[in-house]
Design a protein around this motif. Structure first.
Motif, PDB file in Angstrom:
ATOM      1  N   TRP A  53       0.914 -10.233  -1.317  1.00 15.21           N
ATOM      2  CA  TRP A  53       1.637 -10.427  -0.056  1.00 15.21           C
ATOM      3  C   TRP A  53       3.145 -10.284  -0.239  1.00 15.21           C
ATOM      4  CZ3 TRP A  53      -1.263 -15.303   2.105  1.00 15.21           C
ATOM      5  CH2 TRP A  53      -2.421 -14.881   2.772  1.00 15.21           C
ATOM      6  N   LEU A  54       3.702 -11.020  -1.185  1.00 15.85           N
ATOM      7  CA  LEU A  54       5.157 -10.980  -1.386  1.00 15.85           C
ATOM      8  C   LEU A  54       5.604  -9.601  -1.858  1.00 15.85           C
ATOM      9  CD1 LEU A  54       7.470 -12.938  -0.970  1.00 15.85           C
ATOM     10  CD2 LEU A  54       7.288 -13.584  -3.362  1.00 15.85           C
ATOM     11  N   ALA A  55       4.769  -8.944  -2.656  1.00 21.33           N
ATOM     12  CA  ALA A  55       5.090  -7.605  -3.159  1.00 21.33           C
ATOM     13  C   ALA A  55       4.851  -6.521  -2.109  1.00 21.33           C
ATOM     14  CB  ALA A  55       4.261  -7.310  -4.413  1.00 21.33           C
ATOM     15  N   GLY A  56       4.191  -6.869  -0.992  1.00 21.97           N
ATOM     16  CA  GLY A  56       3.953  -5.900   0.084  1.00 21.97           C
ATOM     17  C   GLY A  56       2.869  -4.877  -0.219  1.00 21.97           C
ATOM     18  N   VAL A  57       1.890  -5.248  -1.030  1.00 27.90           N
ATOM     19  CA  VAL A  57       0.793  -4.339  -1.363  1.00 27.90           C
ATOM     20  C   VAL A  57      -0.062  -4.104  -0.123  1.00 27.90           C
ATOM     21  CG1 VAL A  57      -1.278  -4.053  -2.796  1.00 27.90           C
ATOM     22  CG2 VAL A  57       0.791  -5.081  -3.768  1.00 27.90           C
ATOM     23  N   ASP A  58      -0.352  -2.849   0.158  1.00 32.20           N
ATOM     24  CA  ASP A  58      -1.166  -2.486   1.319  1.00 32.20           C
ATOM     25  C   ASP A  58      -2.634  -2.863   1.111  1.00 32.20           C
ATOM     26  OD1 ASP A  58       0.901  -1.374   2.816  1.00 32.20           O
ATOM     27  OD2 ASP A  58       0.628   0.616   1.937  1.00 32.20           O
ATOM     28  N   GLY A  59      -3.320  -3.045   2.238  1.00 31.24           N
ATOM     29  CA  GLY A  59      -4.759  -3.228   2.212  1.00 31.24           C
ATOM     30  C   GLY A  59      -5.243  -4.651   2.382  1.00 31.24           C
ATOM     31  N   TYR A  60      -4.334  -5.617   2.365  1.00 33.14           N
ATOM     32  CA  TYR A  60      -4.739  -7.011   2.431  1.00 33.14           C
ATOM     33  C   TYR A  60      -4.178  -7.749   3.646  1.00 33.14           C
ATOM     34  CZ  TYR A  60      -6.261  -6.342  -2.362  1.00 33.14           C
ATOM     35  OH  TYR A  60      -6.897  -5.891  -3.493  1.00 33.14           O
ATOM     36  N   GLU A 157     -10.482  -3.586   3.999  1.00 31.33           N
ATOM     37  CA  GLU A 157     -11.443  -2.490   4.165  1.00 31.33           C
ATOM     38  C   GLU A 157     -12.803  -2.869   3.569  1.00 31.33           C
ATOM     39  OE1 GLU A 157     -13.207   0.955   5.397  1.00 31.33           O
ATOM     40  OE2 GLU A 157     -11.329   0.050   6.042  1.00 31.33           O
ATOM     41  N   VAL A 158     -12.804  -3.497   2.405  1.00 29.71           N
ATOM     42  CA  VAL A 158     -14.059  -3.947   1.803  1.00 29.71           C
ATOM     43  C   VAL A 158     -14.714  -4.993   2.708  1.00 29.71           C
ATOM     44  CG1 VAL A 158     -15.057  -5.215  -0.144  1.00 29.71           C
ATOM     45  CG2 VAL A 158     -13.426  -3.365  -0.559  1.00 29.71           C
ATOM     46  N   LEU A 159     -13.926  -5.889   3.263  1.00 28.98           N
ATOM     47  CA  LEU A 159     -14.466  -6.880   4.199  1.00 28.98           C
ATOM     48  C   LEU A 159     -15.101  -6.195   5.406  1.00 28.98           C
ATOM     49  CD1 LEU A 159     -14.814  -9.854   5.084  1.00 28.98           C
ATOM     50  CD2 LEU A 159     -12.557  -9.659   6.158  1.00 28.98           C
ATOM     51  N   ARG A 160     -14.438  -5.186   5.950  1.00 32.60           N
ATOM     52  CA  ARG A 160     -15.004  -4.443   7.094  1.00 32.60           C
ATOM     53  C   ARG A 160     -16.321  -3.772   6.714  1.00 32.60           C
ATOM     54  NH1 ARG A 160      -9.662  -3.960   8.562  1.00 32.60           N
ATOM     55  NH2 ARG A 160      -9.159  -2.201   7.244  1.00 32.60           N
ATOM     56  N   ILE A 161     -16.372  -3.174   5.551  1.00 34.44           N
ATOM     57  CA  ILE A 161     -17.596  -2.506   5.098  1.00 34.44           C
ATOM     58  C   ILE A 161     -18.710  -3.522   4.912  1.00 34.44           C
ATOM     59  CG2 ILE A 161     -18.636  -1.270   3.151  1.00 34.44           C
ATOM     60  CD1 ILE A 161     -15.839   0.137   2.851  1.00 34.44           C
ATOM     61  N   MET A 162     -18.412  -4.636   4.280  1.00 30.86           N
ATOM     62  CA  MET A 162     -19.433  -5.667   4.047  1.00 30.86           C
ATOM     63  C   MET A 162     -19.999  -6.196   5.363  1.00 30.86           C
ATOM     64  SD  MET A 162     -17.746  -7.938   0.964  1.00 30.86           S
ATOM     65  CE  MET A 162     -18.158  -9.387   1.883  1.00 30.86           C
ATOM     66  N   THR A 163     -19.146  -6.457   6.312  1.00 31.77           N
ATOM     67  CA  THR A 163     -19.628  -7.056   7.558  1.00 31.77           C
ATOM     68  C   THR A 163     -20.256  -6.030   8.478  1.00 31.77           C
ATOM     69  OG1 THR A 163     -17.429  -6.929   8.576  1.00 31.77           O
ATOM     70  CG2 THR A 163     -18.040  -9.007   7.484  1.00 31.77           C
TER      71      THR A 163
END
Length: 166
Positions: A53-60, A157-163
């Motif tokens: 979050w603090l580093a601004g990594v995309d996808g989360y 994205e993994v959460l979307r795929i799982m659900t």
């Protein structure tokens, strides 16, 4: 326990609908549970918060996204998780831990604002207490679902795929 289908199964070739051996859909509202668990997981991991979050990594997403996943379908910002025992939460203890985490995180969000930078949350004097409460709820839910609570959080994205696929 993984259920094996027959050779004539219409489900042949589909991804297993288990998380760590426990059925994803053993709770009636397991998709909501998955969103709550994802949010609590991210809110409970200080290393993740610093490195992603603090580093601004995309996808989360960010803190606000996590809080939204925590309360969007459940309205846990308006009523107790106890309301969902047997549908999203397995028992009253799990619900109580979630309620504690929600209240602590929402208190901070209301103080710093939903559009505040991640650093405003992480530097808030109540943040360590909110992280501990989220950790308690996350660990209880992850263990109940047969998962390792110390595994890194999954991307959105993994959460979307799982659900979507289970």
């Amino acid at each position: 326990m993984t259920v094996q289908g027959s050779d004539n199964s219409s489900r042949r070739g589909r991804r297993s609908s288990t998380m760590g051996g426990m059925p994803l859909n053993d709770m009636p509202w397991w998709r909501w549970r998955s969103n709550v668990r994802s949010a609590l997981h991210m809110l409970s991991d200080p290393g993740f918060q610093q490195n992603v979050w603090l580093a601004g990594v995309d996808g989360y997403g960010d803190v606000t996204d996590a809080v939204y996943r925590l309360v969007e379908d459940t309205w846990l910002d308006n009523w107790s998780a106890e309301k969902y025992v047997g549908t999203i939460f397995r028992d009253s203890q799990e619900a109580a831990l979630v309620d504690t985490a929600v209240l602590r995180v929402l208190r901070i969000m209301h103080q710093v604002g939903p559009d505040a930078p991640v650093s405003a949350y992480l530097e808030h004097q109540g943040w360590p207490e909110a992280v501990r409460a989220a950790r308690d709820a996350h660990v209880r839910m992850a263990v109940s679902d047969g998962e390792d609570p110390d595994a890194p959080p999954r991307t959105l994205e993994v959460l979307r795929i799982m659900t979507r696929s289970a």
